[in-house]
Scaffold this motif. Structure first.
Motif, PDB file in Angstrom:
ATOM      1  N   ALA A  44       0.794  -1.139   0.003  1.00  0.00           N
ATOM      2  CA  ALA A  44      -0.030   0.099   0.215  1.00  0.00           C
ATOM      3  C   ALA A  44       0.981   1.039  -0.124  1.00  0.00           C
ATOM      4  CB  ALA A  44      -0.902   0.172   1.286  1.00  0.00           C
ATOM      5  N   THR A  45       1.877   1.230   0.605  1.00  0.00           N
ATOM      6  CA  THR A  45       2.881   2.448   0.525  1.00  0.00           C
ATOM      7  C   THR A  45       3.595   2.644  -0.709  1.00  0.00           C
ATOM      8  OG1 THR A  45       4.856   1.282   1.719  1.00  0.00           O
ATOM      9  CG2 THR A  45       3.126   2.346   3.272  1.00  0.00           C
ATOM     10  N   ILE A  46       4.096   1.512  -1.325  1.00  0.00           N
ATOM     11  CA  ILE A  46       4.556   1.571  -2.662  1.00  0.00           C
ATOM     12  C   ILE A  46       3.407   2.378  -3.623  1.00  0.00           C
ATOM     13  CG2 ILE A  46       5.185   0.241  -4.563  1.00  0.00           C
ATOM     14  CD1 ILE A  46       6.432  -1.780  -2.423  1.00  0.00           C
ATOM     15  N   GLU A  47       2.377   1.567  -3.385  1.00  0.00           N
ATOM     16  CA  GLU A  47       1.473   2.187  -4.416  1.00  0.00           C
ATOM     17  C   GLU A  47       0.987   3.767  -4.096  1.00  0.00           C
ATOM     18  OE1 GLU A  47      -1.601  -0.881  -3.829  1.00  0.00           O
ATOM     19  OE2 GLU A  47      -0.946  -2.062  -5.476  1.00  0.00           O
ATOM     20  N   ALA A  48       1.056   4.167  -2.795  1.00  0.00           N
ATOM     21  CA  ALA A  48       0.780   5.470  -2.390  1.00  0.00           C
ATOM     22  C   ALA A  48       1.998   6.304  -2.905  1.00  0.00           C
ATOM     23  CB  ALA A  48       0.807   5.498  -1.070  1.00  0.00           C
TER      24      ALA A  48
END
Length: 187
Positions: A44-48
Protein backbone atom coordinates in the motif's frame (compact mmCIF):
# COMPACT_ATOMS: atom_id res chain seq x y z
CA UNK A 1 23.61 6.14 -7.90
CA UNK A 2 20.06 7.02 -8.67
CA UNK A 3 16.90 7.18 -6.61
CA UNK A 4 13.62 6.00 -8.11
CA UNK A 5 10.07 5.44 -6.95
CA UNK A 6 9.42 1.87 -5.85
CA UNK A 7 7.04 -0.27 -7.87
CA UNK A 8 5.07 -3.35 -6.83
CA UNK A 9 7.85 -5.42 -8.44
CA UNK A 10 10.13 -4.19 -5.62
CA UNK A 11 7.98 -5.71 -2.86
CA UNK A 12 9.98 -8.94 -2.49
CA UNK A 13 13.28 -7.01 -2.41
CA UNK A 14 11.93 -4.65 0.25
CA UNK A 15 10.75 -7.56 2.40
CA UNK A 16 14.16 -9.24 2.06
CA UNK A 17 15.86 -5.94 2.99
CA UNK A 18 13.90 -5.91 6.20
CA UNK A 19 14.80 -9.52 6.98
CA UNK A 20 18.48 -8.87 6.23
CA UNK A 21 18.46 -5.74 8.40
CA UNK A 22 16.69 -7.56 11.26
CA UNK A 23 19.33 -10.32 11.22
CA UNK A 24 22.18 -7.78 11.27
CA UNK A 25 20.56 -5.71 14.02
CA UNK A 26 19.95 -8.88 16.05
CA UNK A 27 23.68 -9.61 15.95
CA UNK A 28 24.18 -6.16 17.50
CA UNK A 29 21.86 -7.10 20.37
CA UNK A 30 18.62 -5.39 19.31
CA UNK A 31 15.21 -6.92 18.66
CA UNK A 32 14.38 -4.18 16.14
CA UNK A 33 12.30 -5.39 13.20
CA UNK A 34 12.04 -8.88 14.68
CA UNK A 35 8.29 -8.87 13.95
CA UNK A 36 7.53 -9.27 10.24
CA UNK A 37 6.05 -6.23 8.52
CA UNK A 38 2.80 -7.06 6.71
CA UNK A 39 3.41 -7.30 2.95
CA UNK A 40 -0.01 -5.79 2.20
CA UNK A 41 0.81 -2.66 4.24
CA UNK A 42 4.16 -2.31 2.48
CA UNK A 43 2.49 -2.74 -0.91
CA UNK A 44 0.00 0.00 0.00
CA UNK A 45 2.86 2.43 0.74
CA UNK A 46 4.50 1.54 -2.58
CA UNK A 47 1.23 2.19 -4.40
CA UNK A 48 0.85 5.49 -2.51
CA UNK A 49 4.18 6.61 -4.00
CA UNK A 50 6.00 7.04 -0.69
CA UNK A 51 8.65 4.32 -1.05
CA UNK A 52 11.90 5.08 -2.86
CA UNK A 53 14.72 2.84 -4.02
CA UNK A 54 18.40 3.67 -4.23
CA UNK A 55 19.74 1.94 -7.36
CA UNK A 56 23.31 1.14 -8.29
CA UNK A 57 22.94 0.04 -11.90
CA UNK A 58 20.57 -2.92 -11.74
CA UNK A 59 21.25 -3.52 -8.02
CA UNK A 60 19.30 -2.04 -5.13
CA UNK A 61 21.57 -0.41 -2.57
CA UNK A 62 18.95 1.00 -0.21
CA UNK A 63 15.44 2.20 0.39
CA UNK A 64 13.62 4.94 2.26
CA UNK A 65 9.96 5.74 2.84
CA UNK A 66 9.05 9.43 2.93
CA UNK A 67 5.47 10.34 3.68
CA UNK A 68 3.45 13.36 4.79
CA UNK A 69 1.42 11.02 7.03
CA UNK A 70 2.44 10.68 10.69
CA UNK A 71 1.93 7.40 12.48
CA UNK A 72 -1.08 7.79 14.75
CA UNK A 73 -0.40 8.49 18.40
CA UNK A 74 3.19 9.73 18.11
CA UNK A 75 3.13 13.46 17.40
CA UNK A 76 1.01 16.03 19.24
CA UNK A 77 -1.68 18.07 17.53
CA UNK A 78 0.52 21.16 17.95
CA UNK A 79 3.48 19.42 16.29
CA UNK A 80 1.27 18.18 13.48
CA UNK A 81 0.33 21.82 12.89
CA UNK A 82 3.83 22.30 11.49
CA UNK A 83 4.18 21.11 7.91
CA UNK A 84 6.33 17.96 8.12
CA UNK A 85 7.38 14.84 6.27
CA UNK A 86 8.21 11.56 7.97
CA UNK A 87 11.01 9.08 7.27
CA UNK A 88 10.35 5.37 7.73
CA UNK A 89 12.10 2.10 6.96
CA UNK A 90 15.48 3.56 5.98
CA UNK A 91 17.53 0.52 4.99
CA UNK A 92 20.89 0.08 3.26
CA UNK A 93 21.90 -3.33 1.89
CA UNK A 94 24.70 -4.81 3.99
CA UNK A 95 26.96 -5.03 0.92
CA UNK A 96 26.75 -1.21 0.69
CA UNK A 97 27.38 -0.55 4.40
CA UNK A 98 29.98 2.05 5.32
CA UNK A 99 29.47 4.23 2.24
CA UNK A 100 27.35 6.89 4.00
CA UNK A 101 24.34 6.01 1.86
CA UNK A 102 21.97 6.36 4.83
CA UNK A 103 23.23 9.91 5.33
CA UNK A 104 22.78 10.69 1.65
CA UNK A 105 19.26 9.26 1.68
CA UNK A 106 18.39 11.40 4.70
CA UNK A 107 19.77 14.47 2.92
CA UNK A 108 17.73 13.57 -0.17
CA UNK A 109 14.62 13.18 2.02
CA UNK A 110 15.24 16.54 3.72
CA UNK A 111 15.73 18.21 0.34
CA UNK A 112 12.57 16.61 -1.08
CA UNK A 113 10.59 17.60 2.02
CA UNK A 114 11.93 21.15 1.71
CA UNK A 115 10.85 21.31 -1.95
CA UNK A 116 7.38 20.11 -0.90
CA UNK A 117 7.12 22.95 1.63
CA UNK A 118 7.76 21.02 4.85
CA UNK A 119 9.41 22.69 7.82
CA UNK A 120 10.51 19.44 9.52
CA UNK A 121 11.89 16.06 8.56
CA UNK A 122 10.71 13.75 11.34
CA UNK A 123 11.12 10.13 12.29
CA UNK A 124 10.42 7.60 14.97
CA UNK A 125 13.17 5.13 15.86
CA UNK A 126 13.28 1.92 17.85
CA UNK A 127 12.88 2.85 21.50
CA UNK A 128 15.64 0.58 22.80
CA UNK A 129 18.15 0.89 19.93
CA UNK A 130 20.52 3.48 21.38
CA UNK A 131 23.02 2.95 18.56
CA UNK A 132 20.38 3.91 15.99
CA UNK A 133 19.31 6.89 18.07
CA UNK A 134 22.94 8.09 18.23
CA UNK A 135 23.16 7.70 14.43
CA UNK A 136 20.20 10.03 13.95
CA UNK A 137 21.57 12.53 16.47
CA UNK A 138 24.87 12.49 14.55
CA UNK A 139 22.84 13.17 11.37
CA UNK A 140 21.56 16.42 12.88
CA UNK A 141 18.25 15.25 14.30
CA UNK A 142 17.15 16.44 17.72
CA UNK A 143 15.37 14.11 20.11
CA UNK A 144 11.85 15.39 20.83
CA UNK A 145 10.59 12.74 23.28
CA UNK A 146 9.98 9.02 23.61
CA UNK A 147 6.45 7.64 23.35
CA UNK A 148 5.82 4.23 24.89
CA UNK A 149 2.01 4.12 24.86
CA UNK A 150 0.01 2.61 22.02
CA UNK A 151 0.36 -0.23 19.55
CA UNK A 152 2.71 -0.82 16.66
CA UNK A 153 1.33 -0.80 13.12
CA UNK A 154 2.47 -4.44 12.70
CA UNK A 155 0.93 -5.60 15.99
CA UNK A 156 1.98 -5.70 19.60
CA UNK A 157 3.02 -2.83 21.85
CA UNK A 158 4.67 0.29 20.47
CA UNK A 159 8.39 -0.29 20.09
CA UNK A 160 9.35 2.57 17.78
CA UNK A 161 8.54 5.70 19.73
CA UNK A 162 11.85 7.59 19.97
CA UNK A 163 10.86 10.78 18.14
CA UNK A 164 13.35 13.10 16.46
CA UNK A 165 13.32 15.89 13.91
CA UNK A 166 15.57 18.23 11.96
CA UNK A 167 14.73 21.22 9.79
CA UNK A 168 14.34 20.53 6.10
CA UNK A 169 16.84 22.17 3.77
CA UNK A 170 18.22 22.03 0.26
CA UNK A 171 20.99 19.46 0.09
CA UNK A 172 23.76 18.28 -2.21
CA UNK A 173 23.21 14.55 -1.72
CA UNK A 174 24.94 13.45 -4.92
CA UNK A 175 22.12 11.11 -5.97
CA UNK A 176 20.52 11.24 -9.40
CA UNK A 177 16.89 11.88 -8.53
CA UNK A 178 14.58 10.14 -11.00
CA UNK A 179 11.46 10.57 -8.86
CA UNK A 180 8.52 12.82 -9.76
CA UNK A 181 8.62 16.38 -8.43
CA UNK A 182 7.11 16.33 -4.92
CA UNK A 183 3.58 17.63 -4.58
CA UNK A 184 3.29 20.75 -2.41
CA UNK A 185 2.07 19.86 1.07
CA UNK A 186 -1.18 21.27 2.32
CA UNK A 187 -0.71 23.71 5.16
Amino acid sequence: MRITSATPDDLDRLLSFRTEAAEWISQLGSDQWSRPYPADRLLATIEAGTVFMLRDGERTAGTITLTPEAEEGLWSAEELGDCSMFVNKLTVAREYAGRELGSRLLDWAGDRAYRAGAKWLRLDAWTTNERLQRYYLDEGFQHVRTVLEGNAVNGGPRVSGWLAQRPTRPAEHGLTDETPTPEPLRT
